[in-house]
Design an enzyme around this catalytic site. Structure first.
Site, PDB file in Angstrom:
ATOM      1  N   CYS A  27     -24.414 -21.865 -37.037  1.00 37.06           N
ATOM      2  CA  CYS A  27     -24.085 -21.010 -38.185  1.00 37.06           C
ATOM      3  C   CYS A  27     -23.656 -19.615 -37.734  1.00 37.06           C
ATOM      4  CB  CYS A  27     -25.281 -20.903 -39.131  1.00 37.06           C
ATOM      5  SG  CYS A  27     -25.608 -22.410 -40.078  1.00 37.06           S
ATOM      6  N   CYS A  60     -42.373 -28.120 -20.839  1.00 37.17           N
ATOM      7  CA  CYS A  60     -42.977 -29.370 -20.364  1.00 37.17           C
ATOM      8  C   CYS A  60     -42.164 -29.979 -19.222  1.00 37.17           C
ATOM      9  CB  CYS A  60     -43.108 -30.364 -21.511  1.00 37.17           C
ATOM     10  SG  CYS A  60     -44.493 -30.009 -22.624  1.00 37.17           S
TER      11      CYS A  60
END
EC number: 2.8.5.2
Length: 253
Positions: free
Chosen positions: A102, A214
């Site tokens: 956007c 992670c």
């Protein structure tokens, strides 16, 4: 000698891990910050995000509120359904990827960076779904395709450690890894409390940051922000959090 030093150091860290209670530490730090500041850091960032949401930026001279209403009144509940397929993108996007799109397409912002300002806006948008149940759907073919990619990544064993997301968060869920308790993705509905403030490193993280972190924990080079692999894992996690109540920004160790 070096071998024994390493073993002793590991045992020392293990002993500390058994003595500390991460949940109690989170509670203590949260109470301390509220007592001293009267507000949590994550909420401060969310307020800054609200200000930036209403501020014009980019070559088009538009703000996020130009399309989504003052303070994002037309975005209430949107985060609870993300990631999802967007027709104008012809792709599945998570919160971060949608905001980037956007900014570039409709606001004329160039070189969008995943910095603190960006994450503050993302956090504010996520707060507009607070109290609502996570309800990610897999109705579009591209949503189902992306979910399957996320599921495959979840179980894929990678890197020198031959590790996977599932080993930690399915098989070893609930166990202690040094100062942290490994969360169970489905039972703990982890996606409902990200974006979050992490007091252990004094940083605001979105779910994309957590996923990339992670990868680093598994000693694997993380994908870039907005990469399809990050979006796919985000979709997998958010779908598993279905029915959980959105409460952001979270306050995490």
């Amino acid at each position: 000698m070096g071998k024994w030093v390493t073993i002793i150091f590991v045992l020392f860290l293990y002993a500390i891990a058994q003595q500390e209670n991460p949940a109690e530490e989170v509670k203590k730090q949260k109470e301390l910050l509220l007592k001293e500041m009267g507000i949590l850091p994550g909420d401060v960032y969310a307020e800054q995000g609200r200000d930036m949401f209403n501020k014009p930026m980019g070559n088009a001279g538009k703000s996020c509120s130009s399309c989504h209403g003052q303070d994002g009144r037309y975005l209430r509940g949107a985060y609870a359904h993300m990631p999802r397929y967007y027709k104008d993108m012809d792709a599945v996007a998570d919160l971060d990827t949608r905001i980037k799109y956007c900014m570039e397409k409709y606001m004329g912002v160039g070189n969008v960076k995943h910095d603190l300002n960006f994450k503050s806006i993302a956090t504010y948008v996520a707060t507009l779904s607070n109290g609502m149940k996570m309800d990610v759907k897999l109705t579009h073919p591209k949503e189902r395709e992306m979910y399957e990619k996320g599921r495959e990544l979840w179980y894929a064993r990678v890197g020198k450690m031959d590790f996977s997301c599932a080993i930690c968060h399915d098989s070893e869920a609930g166990k202690r890894v040094f100062l942290q308790t490994v969360v169970a993705v489905k039972e703990d509905k982890v996606a409902t409390h990200w974006p979050a403030y992490r007091f252990s490193n004094d940083q605001l993280w979105t779910m994309e940051d957590r996923i990339r972190g992670c990868f680093g924990d598994m000693r694997v080079a993380p994908p870039e922000h907005f990469h399809w692999a990050v979006v796919a894992l985000n979709l997998y996690l958010s779908y598993k959090a279905k029915g959980g109540v959105v409460r952001v920004p979270g306050f995490i160790y």
